[in-house]
Design a protein around this motif. Structure first.
Motif, mmCIF file in Angstrom:
data_model
loop_
_atom_site.group_PDB
_atom_site.id
_atom_site.type_symbol
_atom_site.label_atom_id
_atom_site.label_comp_id
_atom_site.label_asym_id
_atom_site.label_seq_id
_atom_site.Cartn_x
_atom_site.Cartn_y
_atom_site.Cartn_z
ATOM 1 N N VAL B 232 0.840 -1.202 0.000
ATOM 2 C CA VAL B 232 0.000 0.000 0.000
ATOM 3 C C VAL B 232 0.872 1.248 0.000
ATOM 4 O O VAL B 232 0.611 2.209 -0.716
ATOM 5 C CB VAL B 232 -0.941 -0.020 1.220
ATOM 6 N N LEU B 233 1.936 1.219 0.795
ATOM 7 C CA LEU B 233 2.811 2.380 0.863
ATOM 8 C C LEU B 233 3.628 2.537 -0.417
ATOM 9 O O LEU B 233 3.738 3.620 -0.975
ATOM 10 C CB LEU B 233 3.751 2.260 2.070
ATOM 11 N N GLY B 234 4.188 1.427 -0.897
ATOM 12 C CA GLY B 234 5.067 1.491 -2.049
ATOM 13 C C GLY B 234 4.326 1.674 -3.357
ATOM 14 O O GLY B 234 4.830 2.281 -4.296
ATOM 15 N N GLY B 235 3.121 1.158 -3.408
ATOM 16 C CA GLY B 235 2.353 1.241 -4.635
ATOM 17 C C GLY B 235 2.229 -0.116 -5.289
ATOM 18 O O GLY B 235 3.212 -0.844 -5.432
ATOM 19 N N VAL B 236 1.005 -0.444 -5.704
ATOM 20 C CA VAL B 236 0.765 -1.741 -6.309
ATOM 21 C C VAL B 236 1.139 -1.711 -7.783
ATOM 22 O O VAL B 236 0.919 -0.714 -8.443
ATOM 23 C CB VAL B 236 -0.727 -2.112 -6.141
ATOM 24 N N GLY B 237 1.708 -2.776 -8.274
ATOM 25 C CA GLY B 237 1.941 -2.870 -9.706
ATOM 26 C C GLY B 237 3.287 -2.337 -10.151
ATOM 27 O O GLY B 237 3.594 -2.314 -11.335
ATOM 28 N N ASN B 238 4.123 -1.890 -9.223
ATOM 29 C CA ASN B 238 5.463 -1.484 -9.591
ATOM 30 C C ASN B 238 6.438 -2.136 -8.619
ATOM 31 O O ASN B 238 6.314 -1.992 -7.407
ATOM 32 C CB ASN B 238 5.578 0.043 -9.522
ATOM 33 N N LEU B 239 7.413 -2.876 -9.177
ATOM 34 C CA LEU B 239 8.311 -3.628 -8.307
ATOM 35 C C LEU B 239 9.160 -2.717 -7.429
ATOM 36 O O LEU B 239 9.497 -3.061 -6.310
ATOM 37 C CB LEU B 239 9.207 -4.525 -9.143
ATOM 38 N N TRP B 240 9.471 -1.508 -7.943
ATOM 39 C CA TRP B 240 10.238 -0.581 -7.110
ATOM 40 C C TRP B 240 9.444 -0.170 -5.887
ATOM 41 O O TRP B 240 10.018 0.200 -4.857
ATOM 42 C CB TRP B 240 10.669 0.654 -7.914
ATOM 43 N N GLY B 241 8.127 -0.250 -6.029
ATOM 44 C CA GLY B 241 7.268 0.069 -4.888
ATOM 45 C C GLY B 241 7.544 -0.842 -3.699
ATOM 46 O O GLY B 241 7.524 -0.407 -2.548
ATOM 47 N N VAL B 242 7.803 -2.122 -4.002
ATOM 48 C CA VAL B 242 8.099 -3.074 -2.924
ATOM 49 C C VAL B 242 9.364 -2.634 -2.187
ATOM 50 O O VAL B 242 9.408 -2.582 -0.952
ATOM 51 C CB VAL B 242 8.290 -4.502 -3.487
ATOM 52 N N VAL B 243 10.390 -2.309 -2.975
ATOM 53 C CA VAL B 243 11.660 -1.897 -2.367
ATOM 54 C C VAL B 243 11.455 -0.618 -1.556
ATOM 55 O O VAL B 243 11.897 -0.520 -0.403
ATOM 56 C CB VAL B 243 12.734 -1.679 -3.454
ATOM 57 N N ALA B 244 10.749 0.352 -2.165
ATOM 58 C CA ALA B 244 10.558 1.633 -1.482
ATOM 59 C C ALA B 244 9.741 1.456 -0.209
ATOM 60 O O ALA B 244 10.115 1.945 0.861
ATOM 61 C CB ALA B 244 9.860 2.616 -2.417
ATOM 62 N N GLY B 245 8.626 0.742 -0.327
ATOM 63 C CA GLY B 245 7.755 0.542 0.837
ATOM 64 C C GLY B 245 8.493 -0.171 1.955
ATOM 65 O O GLY B 245 8.463 0.252 3.116
ATOM 66 N N ALA B 246 9.183 -1.268 1.605
ATOM 67 C CA ALA B 246 9.890 -2.036 2.627
ATOM 68 C C ALA B 246 10.988 -1.203 3.267
ATOM 69 O O ALA B 246 11.172 -1.222 4.487
ATOM 70 C CB ALA B 246 10.470 -3.309 2.008
ATOM 71 N N SER B 247 11.707 -0.422 2.456
ATOM 72 C CA SER B 247 12.807 0.376 3.007
ATOM 73 C C SER B 247 12.281 1.413 3.987
ATOM 74 O O SER B 247 12.807 1.562 5.086
ATOM 75 C CB SER B 247 13.567 1.087 1.890
ATOM 76 N N LEU B 248 11.225 2.117 3.575
ATOM 77 C CA LEU B 248 10.689 3.152 4.465
ATOM 78 C C LEU B 248 10.174 2.551 5.760
ATOM 79 O O LEU B 248 10.518 2.997 6.849
ATOM 80 C CB LEU B 248 9.569 3.913 3.741
ATOM 81 N N ILE B 249 9.358 1.512 5.640
ATOM 82 C CA ILE B 249 8.765 0.936 6.848
ATOM 83 C C ILE B 249 9.849 0.322 7.723
ATOM 84 O O ILE B 249 9.914 0.566 8.935
ATOM 85 C CB ILE B 249 7.710 -0.126 6.478
ATOM 86 N N GLY B 250 10.734 -0.462 7.112
ATOM 87 C CA GLY B 250 11.764 -1.161 7.883
ATOM 88 C C GLY B 250 12.685 -0.207 8.608
ATOM 89 O O GLY B 250 12.887 -0.316 9.819
#
Lengths: 438, 291
Positions: B232-250
């Motif tokens: 939800v934070l990184g954005g659905v449908g873009n793989l960079w979203g996973v990296v961004a979301g995980a980095s920010l939250i982590g």
């Protein structure tokens, strides 16, 4: 027409599948209960532990211990010449279901008493029901105390029984004074830590930090970094459930050993050690009334019987031992008063009831419905068991209200003021507590 | 002293980021491409962890458990997709309910087979211990291993999506399902492959996290929640979203938990997510369709 047919077919299929599942998965005792009920002349005992949901892990073992005790009692001829008949309900780890099932056991099944509950939340959910309908609940868990209900008997340890000797022992024998408290974020750890802090003040210990992790959190790298940089020399952990396993594992992962900073806990049992692997627990301490390694003939035979009944890999622990001897206490109490009347059990049968439990001789206090238990401190060894490094010389009095935190409060069901209050019917007087101001 | 600890925390944060990426990547491609809200994701991870426990018992270690878990959970994903999901694609509410049910069924089945107690999975011997980085605490080798696994999984997924024929079809379907179908792409097959691939990745996640976490039938749900937050934070449908979301939250969680405490840290992170979603509703790298 076709639609209707299909639906009927699906319904039939569903019923068939659930029938098969029921016969496959329902434990055999349901079947046996029917057989017993058919004989008539049984004494019904309610068993109320979650067999599904998040707390099922521990509650299933309590359920097992109670069933084992009932089987043993029945094999020796039962109670008052009748067999005990377990009526089993599964509250599915949901507090509101606990309340519903408790009502059902008391009103529909008319059980003489209920052995049940594990968490404080579930106990507090069912207590009003037991009080309203005058039932008897035997609650086996160690808990945060500060409570006593006419209708409940508490066979687990209260914090003072585990801590009053443990904290001074850590300070004086282990020689560790600087405490880091870490616990799960709910009532039991918070209340326990209140007592720990009071004891630290009393015995000259020092509180370095106090920290709570959200329930269900299993990532502890931050806490471990804090522990390492805090300058503490002992960690006191009242984390619970899965958290225990994750915390001990990650603790060793970060290279902290029991020699550097030992973890002391009032709640980590043999079961969690089995799940984390003994290499992650070696050298850490736990304080309990009972360990599987207790060196007594009663315990050896209990462990043997438990394993024979539930498999070689089964482990026993303090809470299930409490559940086990509570069942015996109930049976003896019914024998003593020769009746299943709740008030007879509450005022005569159960108070002062003594049994030779696996941990030693234990007794329900005559006044406060809690149980006299033994104090033991264990150090985890390589086999996943505890080496008992300290044992109390005598059994320890249960104090639901400890004097150093709550001076002037006590729990006494023999006090005339309390008795007078409890004699009045529930509809007029809803307070069923035995707490008095001294 | 404090600065040093903060730096240690920053590196700790990398391992938490890695754990989040590992947990979320399988979900990301299932949710992002096939559009299925897979509520059974946590249970798929749980099964991966139990596979690792079995492998551990038979004498194998985590390295062996990774491919075995991928295969077993991938096969399970195939079964679930063929029997249930394929009938209800593009009806998000139904997939949500159906996969929720699948999750409960899986939990119950595992409990019937393995019993309700917690299971043990050891850390592989060559990954025990750690190396000194900065400050008083060593950085565990296993955490470094997790970071490598996270990077490898992301690399694998990027390769599959951007450098294979399947990836080309996946991107086409993601952009415009109808047109992709007209151009002769078998969209049903693409959906199925992605579901199986994503399930397999969930299995790998369970297998590599098992040695440092606890293994029980109910372990999956918190991971599923974390994974959804990442998406939800990184954005659905873009793989960079996973990296961004995980980095920010982590990183936010580890630093804030250190400065304040765990409870406040978690609270601030939730608050942060709410604010970000208010500003960019589709997440940081959210995919905006052309209208």
């Amino acid at each position: 027409m076709k639609r209707l047919k299909r639906r009927t077919f699906l319904k039939g299929l569903g019923a068939g599948i659930s029938g098969i599942l029921a016969s496959r998965t329902m434990p055999y005792f349901f079947v046996r209960n029917i057989a017993q009920a058919a004989e008539g002349d049984t004494i019904k005992v309610g068993i109320l532990h979650s067999l599904s949901g998040t707390i099922a892990i521990i509650e299933t073992s309590l359920h097992n211990a109670e069933l084992l005790a009932i089987e043993e009692i029945n094999a020796k001829g039962g109670v008052l010449g009748k067999k005990l008949e377990p009526v089993i309900e599964d509250p599915q780890s949901m507090v509101q279901v606990f309340a519903e099932k408790a009502k059902k056991l008391l009103l529909a099944d008319k059980v003489v008493a209920v052995l049940g509950c594990y968490t404080s939340a579930s106990r507090q959910a069912v207590l009003p029901i037991f009080e309203q309908y005058n039932g008897v609940l035997l609650y086996p868990t160690l808990y945060e105390a500060q409570e006593c209900s006419k209708n409940c008997f508490y066979t687990g340890a209260v914090p003072s029984q585990q801590l009053d000797n443990f904290i001074p022992w850590i300070i004086n024998t282990l020689g560790r004074k600087k405490f880091y408290l870490i616990g799960a974020n709910y009532i039991y750890p918070k209340e326990t830590n209140r007592e720990v802090k009071a004891l630290l003040r009393k015995h000259g210990g020092q509180l370095v930090a106090e920290e709570y992790a959200p329930l269900g959190a299993t990532e502890f790298s931050t806490s471990i970094n804090k522990i390492a940089s805090s300058g503490c020399d002992v960690v006191f952990s009242d984390l619970v459930g899965d958290q225990i396993v994750a915390f001990y594992k990650q603790y060793r992962e970060y290279g902290i050993t029991a020699k550097d900073i030992p973890i002391c806990s009032p709640i980590t049992t043999e079961q969690e050690i089995a799940a984390m692997g003994s290499e992650n627990a070696v050298g850490h301490y736990t304080s309990f009334d009972y360990f599987q390694s207790v060196d007594a003939p009663e315990n050896k035979s209990f462990v043997e019987r438990y394993k024979a009944r539930y498999g070689r890999n089964a482990v026993t622990n303090a809470v299930m031992q409490s559940a086990y001897f509570a069942t015996y206490m109930l049976a003896h109490a019914i024998e003593k008063v020769k009746s299943t009347d709740p008030d007879a059990l509450i005022f005569e049968g159960l108070p002062g009831q003594e049994v030779q439990a696996p941990e030693g001789k234990v007794k329900i206090d005559e006044k406060n419905h809690h149980t006299w238990l033994w104090g033991r401190i264990g150090r985890a060894n390589e086999q996943g068991q505890f080496d008992i490094v300290w044992k109390s010389e005598n059994w320890i009095q249960p104090q639901p209200w400890v004097p150093y935190l709550y001076p002037g409060k006590a729990c006494d069901f023999t006090d005339p003021r309390v008795l007078k209050r409890l004699k009045r019917p529930w509809s007029e007087e809803k307070n069923r507590s035995g707490t008095i101001n001294l | 002293m404090f600065t040093q600890s903060i730096i240690t925390q920053f590196f700790n944060g990398f391992s938490v980021v890695a754990i989040l990426i590992i947990a979320a990547v399988g979900l990301a491609i299932i949710f992002g491409v096939a559009g299925v809200i897979n509520m059974a994701h946590g249970e798929f991870m749980m099964i991966g962890a139990y596979v690792a426990a079995v492998v551990d018992k038979l004498g194998g270690n985590t390295l062996l458990a990774i491919p075995v878990s991928f295969a077993v959970v991938g096969a399970l994903g195939l079964l679930v997709e063929r029997s249930i999901i394929r009938w209800i694609y593009h009806r998000p509410l139904e997939t949500l309910l159906a996969t929720w049910g699948v999750g409960i069924i899986l939990q119950t089945i595992v409990k019937l087979i393995f019993g309700p107690e917690l299971y043990y999975v050891g850390t592989p011997k060559f990954l025990a211990g750690g190396f000194r980085l900065i400050g008083r605490l060593p950085f565990p080798w296993y955490r470094l291993f997790l970071i490598i696994v996270a990077a490898a999984l992301m690399a694998l997924v990027f390769y599959v999506i951007f450098h294979t024929d399947l990836g080309l079809q996946v991107r086409a379907v993601r952009r415009n399902r109808a047109i992709a179908s007209c151009l002769g792409i078998d969209t049903a097959r693409v959906d199925m492959t992605i579901f199986v691939f994503g399930s397999g990745l969930a299995g790998v996640a369970g297998a590599v996290l098992a040695p440092i976490k606890s293994v029980s039938t109910t372990m999956g749900f918190p991971y599923a929640v974390d994974s959804y937050m990442v998406l939800v934070l990184g954005g659905v449908g873009n793989l960079w979203g996973v990296v961004a979301g995980a980095s920010l939250i982590g990183e936010a969680e580890t630093i804030l938990s250190f400065v304040f405490n765990n409870v406040i840290g978690e609270l601030l992170v939730f608050l942060f997510i709410v604010i970000v979603i208010r500003i960019v509703p589709k997440g940081i790298f959210g995919y905006y369709e052309r209208r």
